[in-house]
Design a protein around this motif. Structure first.
Motif, PDB file in Angstrom:
ATOM      1  N   ARG A  23      43.954  43.370  39.150  1.00 43.31           N
ATOM      2  CA  ARG A  23      43.199  44.604  39.345  1.00 43.31           C
ATOM      3  C   ARG A  23      42.499  44.999  38.057  1.00 43.31           C
ATOM      4  NH1 ARG A  23      45.412  50.535  39.890  1.00 43.31           N
ATOM      5  NH2 ARG A  23      47.035  49.599  38.615  1.00 43.31           N
ATOM      6  N   VAL A  24      41.185  45.140  38.135  1.00 44.10           N
ATOM      7  CA  VAL A  24      40.426  45.629  36.986  1.00 44.10           C
ATOM      8  C   VAL A  24      40.668  47.130  36.888  1.00 44.10           C
ATOM      9  CG1 VAL A  24      38.157  45.909  35.922  1.00 44.10           C
ATOM     10  CG2 VAL A  24      38.669  43.831  37.225  1.00 44.10           C
ATOM     11  N   VAL A  25      41.351  47.553  35.832  1.00 40.55           N
ATOM     12  CA  VAL A  25      41.709  48.966  35.688  1.00 40.55           C
ATOM     13  C   VAL A  25      40.920  49.660  34.588  1.00 40.55           C
ATOM     14  CG1 VAL A  25      44.041  48.603  36.572  1.00 40.55           C
ATOM     15  CG2 VAL A  25      43.617  48.433  34.106  1.00 40.55           C
ATOM     16  N   ALA A  26      40.165  48.897  33.800  1.00 40.52           N
ATOM     17  CA  ALA A  26      39.384  49.509  32.727  1.00 40.52           C
ATOM     18  C   ALA A  26      38.189  48.640  32.387  1.00 40.52           C
ATOM     19  CB  ALA A  26      40.247  49.719  31.485  1.00 40.52           C
ATOM     20  N   HIS A  74      48.735  42.740  38.684  1.00 40.99           N
ATOM     21  CA  HIS A  74      48.530  42.490  37.260  1.00 40.99           C
ATOM     22  C   HIS A  74      47.226  43.148  36.828  1.00 40.99           C
ATOM     23  CE1 HIS A  74      51.713  39.507  37.722  1.00 40.99           C
ATOM     24  NE2 HIS A  74      51.053  39.068  38.783  1.00 40.99           N
ATOM     25  N   ASN A  75      47.263  43.874  35.733  1.00 42.86           N
ATOM     26  CA  ASN A  75      46.117  44.685  35.315  1.00 42.86           C
ATOM     27  C   ASN A  75      45.207  43.958  34.333  1.00 42.86           C
ATOM     28  OD1 ASN A  75      47.066  46.721  36.949  1.00 42.86           O
ATOM     29  ND2 ASN A  75      47.979  47.893  35.271  1.00 42.86           N
ATOM     30  N   ILE A  76      43.917  44.145  34.548  1.00 43.25           N
ATOM     31  CA  ILE A  76      42.878  43.486  33.756  1.00 43.25           C
ATOM     32  C   ILE A  76      42.001  44.534  33.088  1.00 43.25           C
ATOM     33  CG2 ILE A  76      40.717  42.182  33.949  1.00 43.25           C
ATOM     34  CD1 ILE A  76      41.953  40.514  36.089  1.00 43.25           C
ATOM     35  N   ALA A  77      41.590  44.236  31.852  1.00 43.76           N
ATOM     36  CA  ALA A  77      40.545  45.021  31.187  1.00 43.76           C
ATOM     37  C   ALA A  77      39.302  44.152  31.090  1.00 43.76           C
ATOM     38  CB  ALA A  77      40.999  45.453  29.799  1.00 43.76           C
ATOM     39  N   ILE A  96      36.954  38.654  43.455  1.00 50.65           N
ATOM     40  CA  ILE A  96      37.429  37.395  42.896  1.00 50.65           C
ATOM     41  C   ILE A  96      38.813  37.524  42.266  1.00 50.65           C
ATOM     42  CG2 ILE A  96      36.271  37.763  40.675  1.00 50.65           C
ATOM     43  CD1 ILE A  96      35.723  34.738  40.622  1.00 50.65           C
ATOM     44  N   PHE A  97      39.089  38.650  41.607  1.00 47.51           N
ATOM     45  CA  PHE A  97      40.405  38.853  41.002  1.00 47.51           C
ATOM     46  C   PHE A  97      41.352  39.573  41.965  1.00 47.51           C
ATOM     47  CE2 PHE A  97      37.805  38.707  36.991  1.00 47.51           C
ATOM     48  CZ  PHE A  97      38.333  37.515  36.527  1.00 47.51           C
ATOM     49  N   GLN A 137      29.241  44.050  35.627  1.00 46.18           N
ATOM     50  CA  GLN A 137      29.176  44.824  36.867  1.00 46.18           C
ATOM     51  C   GLN A 137      29.438  43.938  38.075  1.00 46.18           C
ATOM     52  OE1 GLN A 137      25.757  47.505  37.217  1.00 46.18           O
ATOM     53  NE2 GLN A 137      25.558  47.477  34.982  1.00 46.18           N
ATOM     54  N   ALA A 138      28.911  42.710  38.047  1.00 44.95           N
ATOM     55  CA  ALA A 138      29.131  41.787  39.162  1.00 44.95           C
ATOM     56  C   ALA A 138      30.613  41.427  39.280  1.00 44.95           C
ATOM     57  CB  ALA A 138      28.299  40.524  38.966  1.00 44.95           C
ATOM     58  N   ILE A 139      31.260  41.199  38.139  1.00 45.72           N
ATOM     59  CA  ILE A 139      32.681  40.866  38.145  1.00 45.72           C
ATOM     60  C   ILE A 139      33.500  42.043  38.669  1.00 45.72           C
ATOM     61  CG2 ILE A 139      34.668  40.329  36.683  1.00 45.72           C
ATOM     62  CD1 ILE A 139      32.673  38.862  34.825  1.00 45.72           C
ATOM     63  N   ALA A 140      33.165  43.240  38.191  1.00 42.32           N
ATOM     64  CA  ALA A 140      33.929  44.430  38.575  1.00 42.32           C
ATOM     65  C   ALA A 140      33.817  44.734  40.060  1.00 42.32           C
ATOM     66  CB  ALA A 140      33.455  45.629  37.759  1.00 42.32           C
TER      67      ALA A 140
END
Length: 232
Positions: free
Chosen positions: A135-138, A109-112, A128-129, A121-124
């Motif tokens: 997946r952080v895609v953007a 599942h894609n996340i922005a 955790i996801f 920056q810490a989240i990216a």
């Protein structure tokens, strides 16, 4: 008003600890909020246990980590089938897979992510996801000094491109790591772009349509909860 999830579903004693009020349902039915909350908490612990190299885990161990009664845990899981063996416990890999199917979160599942400051920056850079199939895609920002810089494997994009990227990348979740003053406008734009789930790290109380779900993450609220049980 949106459906607002609690600050930490793993800590909601009124939803997680009541053994009689909330029973698990078959795969085809919608889960109650309490069951979904507890299963999500089990999944969090199981995912971490797998990373630590554990092959099996008992209901008592799950209870120790989640503070949910072990009887309630066995009751929740038995509502969907026989996952464990007496005296052995649950196979971690198998239970992770089964709970993801129950929660309908199998797959990617894609996340922005919005906000490329220290929190963003810490989240990216965190797992955790990713550990749960997200997946952080953007990554977006409005600060020209941050746009174009790389955060992990991603380049920070200008906010003006958000709507096109939501469509191109099939974004299902928007994560807000922005100041509270900017959060509502951003939520409005995400709703217009068709995003139905917003994860809010700001202190803002967001107003969104009923079909959009907002989850607000607040470490302060979690600390207040912990402090209450420490003092009492």
């Amino acid at each position: 008003m949106s459906r607002e999830a609690g600050p930490d579903l793993g800590l909601r004693d009124d939803l997680l600890g009541a053994p009689d009020a909330l029973d698990a349902k078959p795969f085809g039915d919608r889960l109650s909020l309490g069951v979904a909350a507890r299963l999500s908490r089990y999944l969090q612990v199981l995912t971490q246990a797998r990373k630590m190299g554990k092959d099996t885990i008992s209901s008592q161990e799950l209870s120790d980590y989640t503070h949910i009664n072990s009887t309630q845990i066995r009751r929740d899981l038995s509502g969907f089938g026989k996952f464990g063996k007496r005296g052995v416990g649950y196979n971690v890999d198998s239970l992770v897979s089964q709970i993801r199917k129950i929660l309908r979160t199998s797959g990617q599942h894609n996340i922005a992510l919005f906000g490329a400051g220290n929190l963003g920056q810490a989240i990216a850079s965190s797992d955790i996801f990713a550990d749960h199939g997200f997946r952080v895609v953007a990554i977006f920002d409005v600060d020209s000094k941050r746009i174009g810089k790389r955060v992990g494997n991603l380049e920070v994009r200008p906010y003006a491109t958000m709507r096109d990227v939501v469509d191109e990348e099939d974004i299902v979740v928007g994560v807000l790591a922005v100041p509270a003053a900017a959060a509502q406008r951003l939520a409005d734009d995400l709703v217009e772009a068709g995003v139905k789930i917003i994860f809010n790290y700001s202190d803002a109380l967001l107003q969104v349509p009923p079909d959009v779900t907002v989850h607000t993450s607040s470490p302060a609220v979690d600390l207040l909860y912990a402090l209450y049980f420490y003092l009492t």
